[in-house]
Design a protein around this motif. Sequence first.
Motif, mmCIF file in Angstrom:
data_model
loop_
_atom_site.group_PDB
_atom_site.id
_atom_site.type_symbol
_atom_site.label_atom_id
_atom_site.label_comp_id
_atom_site.label_asym_id
_atom_site.label_seq_id
_atom_site.Cartn_x
_atom_site.Cartn_y
_atom_site.Cartn_z
ATOM 1 N N UNK A 159 -3.600 -5.552 3.714
ATOM 2 C CA UNK A 159 -3.275 -4.296 4.373
ATOM 3 C C UNK A 159 -4.318 -3.246 4.013
ATOM 4 N N UNK A 160 -4.692 -2.421 5.006
ATOM 5 C CA UNK A 160 -5.639 -1.342 4.773
ATOM 6 C C UNK A 160 -5.335 -0.221 5.762
ATOM 7 N N UNK A 161 -6.189 0.798 5.802
ATOM 8 C CA UNK A 161 -6.034 1.904 6.741
ATOM 9 C C UNK A 161 -7.318 2.128 7.511
ATOM 10 N N UNK A 162 -7.175 2.508 8.772
ATOM 11 C CA UNK A 162 -8.325 2.726 9.635
ATOM 12 C C UNK A 162 -7.979 3.802 10.654
ATOM 13 N N UNK A 163 -8.714 4.949 10.597
ATOM 14 C CA UNK A 163 -8.516 6.054 11.548
ATOM 15 C C UNK A 163 -7.055 6.521 11.603
ATOM 16 N N UNK A 164 -6.439 6.662 10.427
ATOM 17 C CA UNK A 164 -5.072 7.162 10.365
ATOM 18 C C UNK A 164 -4.011 6.120 10.618
ATOM 19 N N UNK A 165 -4.402 4.917 10.942
ATOM 20 C CA UNK A 165 -3.436 3.859 11.208
ATOM 21 C C UNK A 165 -3.326 2.930 10.011
ATOM 22 N N UNK A 175 -5.338 -8.799 13.593
ATOM 23 C CA UNK A 175 -5.192 -7.413 13.169
ATOM 24 C C UNK A 175 -4.031 -6.772 13.920
ATOM 25 N N UNK A 176 -3.073 -6.208 13.155
ATOM 26 C CA UNK A 176 -1.904 -5.529 13.706
ATOM 27 C C UNK A 176 -1.958 -4.079 13.225
ATOM 28 N N UNK A 177 -1.837 -3.121 14.134
ATOM 29 C CA UNK A 177 -1.964 -1.702 13.781
ATOM 30 C C UNK A 177 -0.621 -0.990 13.930
ATOM 31 N N UNK A 178 -0.365 -0.054 12.997
ATOM 32 C CA UNK A 178 0.834 0.773 13.063
ATOM 33 C C UNK A 178 0.441 2.191 12.710
ATOM 34 N N UNK A 179 0.698 3.122 13.619
ATOM 35 C CA UNK A 179 0.376 4.523 13.402
ATOM 36 C C UNK A 179 1.667 5.259 13.049
ATOM 37 N N UNK A 180 1.852 5.633 11.767
ATOM 38 C CA UNK A 180 3.117 6.266 11.368
ATOM 39 C C UNK A 180 3.326 7.638 11.984
ATOM 40 N N UNK A 181 2.266 8.261 12.517
ATOM 41 C CA UNK A 181 2.399 9.581 13.122
ATOM 42 C C UNK A 181 2.813 9.512 14.590
ATOM 43 N N UNK A 182 2.873 8.312 15.166
ATOM 44 C CA UNK A 182 3.184 8.152 16.581
ATOM 45 C C UNK A 182 4.606 7.635 16.746
ATOM 46 N N UNK A 221 0.861 -1.185 0.000
ATOM 47 C CA UNK A 221 0.000 0.000 0.000
ATOM 48 C C UNK A 221 0.897 1.234 0.000
ATOM 49 N N UNK A 222 0.353 2.364 -0.457
ATOM 50 C CA UNK A 222 1.081 3.633 -0.462
ATOM 51 C C UNK A 222 0.458 4.534 0.589
ATOM 52 N N UNK A 223 1.240 4.957 1.572
ATOM 53 C CA UNK A 223 0.757 5.781 2.674
ATOM 54 C C UNK A 223 1.689 6.978 2.817
ATOM 55 N N UNK A 224 1.151 8.186 2.618
ATOM 56 C CA UNK A 224 1.953 9.396 2.768
ATOM 57 C C UNK A 224 3.174 9.412 1.878
ATOM 58 N N UNK A 225 3.049 8.879 0.672
ATOM 59 C CA UNK A 225 4.168 8.857 -0.248
ATOM 60 C C UNK A 225 5.144 7.718 -0.036
ATOM 61 N N UNK A 226 4.922 6.897 0.986
ATOM 62 C CA UNK A 226 5.792 5.756 1.246
ATOM 63 C C UNK A 226 5.116 4.482 0.745
ATOM 64 N N UNK A 227 5.900 3.636 0.116
ATOM 65 C CA UNK A 227 5.383 2.344 -0.329
ATOM 66 C C UNK A 227 5.634 1.337 0.795
#
Length: 270
Positions: A54-60, A72-79, A11-17
């Motif tokens: 892989x998907x996104x949910x509430x910014x994670x 389900x494993x969550x990773x918040x790139x802003x934290x 997936x592409x998130x914030x310009x990162x693959x």
Amino acid sequence: MYPDFRHVAVDVVGGRVLFAAGGQHQGPGLWDLISGDLLNAPSEFHTCSHAVAMTRLDGRTVVVAGAGAPEVWAWDPSDPEVEPWGPSDDEFTEEQTPQELPGHKDDMCGLVTGRLGGRTVVVSGGGSTVVVTDLESADLIHEWSADGMVHAVALSEVGGRPVVLATTDAGEIWIWDAVDGGLVGNLPTGHEDRISALDAAVVGGRALAVTGSDDGTARIWDLAGGRQAGAPLAGHRGEIWTVAITPADGRQVVLTAGRDGIVRVWNPAN
């Protein structure tokens, strides 16, 4: 260090693959594909992955993987204080415990994520069972039984109506209405061996599915008409292990790959 990339998702998130992977001897891990940075370490030899999405949910960023049931494993790139879900050099860091979704009596064979009625859902198959689960609440939405072992699942639309598809070792595509849960039908495919790969999408207003089989062929299906679209896609030497419908150069194409190590690109309009 983590060589067991049997199942992958990108997936592409914030310009990162972002690249997620796992396998028979390794739980899911998450990498930055371009830089090669390991973002969350997989739990080596503690668990295994029979499917990864892989998907996104509430910014994670959320990785869904597992063996007997979707986890389900969550990773918040802003934290910056996010804890890894696998091994860490920090002896005080606790490993993340995954959220487990309703599972199956047998090992899971495949899963996809998508949107259904404003909710992010997980569709997974295991044994002869297909289930649809709300990713956020973990509520079970639908559970179906197919006639035979399920090998692959997909989520798409037919006539604007959301549907769930599954392939079985009986050589059929089973189709259910993802809203009311009713059986739409089952479509004999004519494959001469196990159907191990499935994808579906709406292409040019047509609801299409593509199946890949151990018989070395892939086939494209017109789901609304309940028939095969065109001739079988032949040319691979050996089993086809994965198929996808994806955009390329402004049009939709079908990708197939398998034992012969070749990725083939097909025009679904032919």
